[in-house]
Design an enzyme around this catalytic site. Structure first.
Site, PDB file in Angstrom:
ATOM      1  N   LYS A 258     -25.942  45.661  22.937  1.00 35.03           N
ATOM      2  CA  LYS A 258     -27.060  45.865  23.923  1.00 35.03           C
ATOM      3  C   LYS A 258     -26.752  46.229  25.288  1.00 35.03           C
ATOM      4  O   LYS A 258     -26.165  45.478  25.912  1.00 35.03           O
ATOM      5  CB  LYS A 258     -27.866  44.638  23.925  1.00 35.03           C
ATOM      6  CG  LYS A 258     -29.295  44.631  24.711  1.00 35.03           C
ATOM      7  CD  LYS A 258     -30.051  43.310  24.888  1.00 35.03           C
ATOM      8  CE  LYS A 258     -31.032  43.622  26.124  1.00 35.03           C
ATOM      9  NZ  LYS A 258     -30.382  43.122  27.194  1.00 35.03           N
ATOM     10  N   HIS A 262     -24.646  52.791  27.252  1.00 33.44           N
ATOM     11  CA  HIS A 262     -25.110  53.551  28.418  1.00 33.44           C
ATOM     12  C   HIS A 262     -24.420  53.646  29.778  1.00 33.44           C
ATOM     13  O   HIS A 262     -24.355  54.197  30.715  1.00 33.44           O
ATOM     14  CB  HIS A 262     -26.513  53.414  28.663  1.00 33.44           C
ATOM     15  CG  HIS A 262     -26.828  52.116  29.485  1.00 33.44           C
ATOM     16  ND1 HIS A 262     -28.076  51.641  29.969  1.00 33.44           N
ATOM     17  CD2 HIS A 262     -26.143  50.960  29.555  1.00 33.44           C
ATOM     18  CE1 HIS A 262     -28.007  50.652  30.609  1.00 33.44           C
ATOM     19  NE2 HIS A 262     -26.895  49.969  30.432  1.00 33.44           N
TER      20      HIS A 262
HETATM   21  C1  LIG Z   1     -24.718  45.888  31.095  1.00 37.25           C
HETATM   22  S1  LIG Z   1     -23.792  44.456  30.499  1.00 37.25           S
HETATM   23  C2  LIG Z   1     -24.940  44.163  28.923  1.00 37.25           C
HETATM   24  C3  LIG Z   1     -24.726  42.659  28.602  1.00 37.25           C
HETATM   25  C4  LIG Z   1     -25.591  41.992  27.582  1.00 37.25           C
HETATM   26  N1  LIG Z   1     -25.263  42.839  26.250  1.00 37.25           N
HETATM   27  C5  LIG Z   1     -27.254  42.362  27.987  1.00 37.25           C
HETATM   28  O1  LIG Z   1     -27.790  43.222  27.414  1.00 37.25           O
HETATM   29  O2  LIG Z   1     -27.493  41.350  28.500  1.00 37.25           O
HETATM   30  C6  LIG Z   1     -22.428  45.257  30.078  1.00 37.25           C
HETATM   31  C7  LIG Z   1     -21.398  43.984  29.417  1.00 37.25           C
HETATM   32  O3  LIG Z   1     -20.354  44.626  29.004  1.00 37.25           O
HETATM   33  C8  LIG Z   1     -19.275  43.751  29.276  1.00 37.25           C
HETATM   34  N2  LIG Z   1     -17.863  44.545  29.161  1.00 37.25           N
HETATM   35  C9  LIG Z   1     -17.673  45.410  30.422  1.00 37.25           C
HETATM   36  N3  LIG Z   1     -16.358  46.009  29.872  1.00 37.25           N
HETATM   37  C10 LIG Z   1     -16.075  45.368  28.559  1.00 37.25           C
HETATM   38  C11 LIG Z   1     -14.907  45.396  27.802  1.00 37.25           C
HETATM   39  N4  LIG Z   1     -13.756  46.126  28.012  1.00 37.25           N
HETATM   40  N5  LIG Z   1     -14.766  44.349  26.714  1.00 37.25           N
HETATM   41  C12 LIG Z   1     -15.777  43.600  26.633  1.00 37.25           C
HETATM   42  N6  LIG Z   1     -16.886  43.642  27.275  1.00 37.25           N
HETATM   43  C13 LIG Z   1     -17.110  44.174  28.218  1.00 37.25           C
HETATM   44  C14 LIG Z   1     -19.517  43.318  30.640  1.00 37.25           C
HETATM   45  O4  LIG Z   1     -18.813  42.091  31.013  1.00 37.25           O
HETATM   46  C15 LIG Z   1     -21.168  42.751  30.642  1.00 37.25           C
HETATM   47  O5  LIG Z   1     -21.313  41.637  30.034  1.00 37.25           O
END
Ligand SMILES: C[S@@+](CC[C@H](N)C(=O)[O-])C[C@H]1O[C@@H](n2cnc3c(N)ncnc32)[C@H](O)[C@@H]1O
EC number: 2.1.1.150
Length: 357
Positions: A258, A262
């Site tokens: 989710k 993007h």
């Molecule tokens: C835009 S947020 C979306 C969070 C959640 N899915 C929501 O919609 O509320 C993107 C998420 O991707 C995680 N993220 C970024 N790079 C990552 C990686 N290399 N491996 C795992 N998670 C990652 C971030 O920590 C963040 O929690």
């Protein structure tokens, strides 16, 4: 003959001027929204139990009387923009103007089931909003994201190094995830038959908790950066795993993404999707990747919805990511080795995309 400049009539030029002024000052829209949240005005109106007059509001806010007129003007402007409803109320012998909450400002009442106030606080913090002064510099930097230019590091690294802002960001994302609660009441088709799911980039687990509550037989893993999940503890059907989605993703029937893809370039998305494909079950319809994202559809969406999607696309461009049309999604899925997909509407601007390996 009426005068013209560059072949344009004066009326057209004045319309252009009005559009320009609207956009020159558009940042005041965001700042007034921030002001409403900082002063807790939605909660004040909510607790008041009926529409509130400006004098009542001024007295609760304890602002100087000399500023009462300014409170009235911001309230009037935000009512014009749909954040309050202006109603007439009868008090003793007098008829007064009062302000009631609308669907948008109800979403800013702190402590209510659905509250997007943390999103307002996080995005309009100068850390994030201030970065947009660097758009010109960013466009000349070959690979850097806007935050790379303004904060000196990639956004996720910046979050790792700034625990306070990391918390604000996670709370903002969690507040948005609450909206899924509402959407899932009417749409559960994507999760039927799935016994285990891993929410990749699942933040602090808000979406996963909602899914566990809606489908109590489903086992859910929240997978995110170690810094995000390190102090979180699960329940009997929810667990937290820290890691890097570019390295590997925990195995489950299905993967949920989710608001992840993007944030990333097409190349990065292909790499993430390949890891997700390796993680999901190969057992019939259960094995799938469920994506919750926008799908740009300029021909079919209302003008306002397209405007929001294109605005988010500019926002994502600054992270080197993008909002995608169905054609762009399809290309990604095929290139990552998936055989088919299905798109269903979910919320006003988010879709649920099921992708089959
Ligand atoms: C835009 S947020 C979306 C969070 C959640 N899915 C929501 O919609 O509320 C993107 C998420 O991707 C995680 N993220 C970024 N790079 C990552 C990686 N290399 N491996 C795992 N998670 C990652 C971030 O920590 C963040 O929690």
């Amino acid at each position: 003959m009426a005068s013209s400049i560059n072949g344009r009539k004066p009326s057209e030029i004045f319309q252009g001027q009005a559009l320009l002024y609207r956009h020159i000052y558009a940042f005041i829209d965001s700042m007034c929204l921030k002001w409403i949240v900082e002063l807790d005005i939605p909660n004040i109106i909510h607790n008041h139990g009926k529409p509130i007059t400006v004098s009542e509001l001024v007295s609760i806010l304890k602002v100087p009387q000399t500023k009462a007129g300014n409170v009235q003007r911001i309230m009037r402007y935000m009512a014009h923009n749909g954040f309050f409803e202006r109603v007439r109320i009868q008090e003793e012998q007098e008829e007064n103007e009062a302000y009631a909450l609308t669907a948008a400002s109800e979403l800013l009442v702190k402590g209510s089931e659905l509250c997007l106030a943390p999103m307002v606080e996080c995005v309009l913090d100068p850390t994030l909003s201030g970065s947009y002064h660097q758009l010109k510099k960013w466009i000349y930097e070959e690979d850097l994201t806007l935050f790379g230019v303004s904060l000196g590091s990639h956004f996720w690294e910046f979050l790792n190094e700034n625990p306070e802002y990391n918390k604000s960001f996670n709370d903002a994302m969690a507040s948005d995830s609450q909206m899924i609660n509402l959407a899932l009441r009417d749409c559960n088709s994507g999760f039927e038959g799935v016994e285990s799911i891993v929410d990749v980039g699942g933040g602090i687990g808000t979406t996963a908790k909602i899914i566990c509550d809606t489908f109590p037989n489903l086992k859910c893993i929240v997978f995110d950066r170690p810094k995000v999940v390190e102090n979180l503890s699960g329940t009997n059907n929810l667990s937290y795993v820290g890691g890097d989605m570019f390295q590997s993703v925990p195995k489950a029937d299905a993967v949920l993404l989710k608001w992840i893809l993007h944030n990333w370039t097409d190349n990065d998305c292909r790499r993430i999707l390949e890891k997700c494909k390796e993680a999901v079950s190969s057992d019939g319809e259960k094995g799938k990747v469920i994506i919750i994202e926008m799908v740009i559809n300029e021909n079919q969406d209302e003008h306002e919805i397209t405007g929001t999607k294109l605005l988010m696309d500019v926002n994502m461009a600054c992270l080197n990511g993008k909002e995608r049309s169905e054609e762009e999604w399809k290309k990604l899925f095929i290139e990552a080795g998936f055989r088919d997909y299905k798109i269903s509407p979910l919320t006003g601007f988010l879709s649920l995309i099921e992708v089959y390996p």
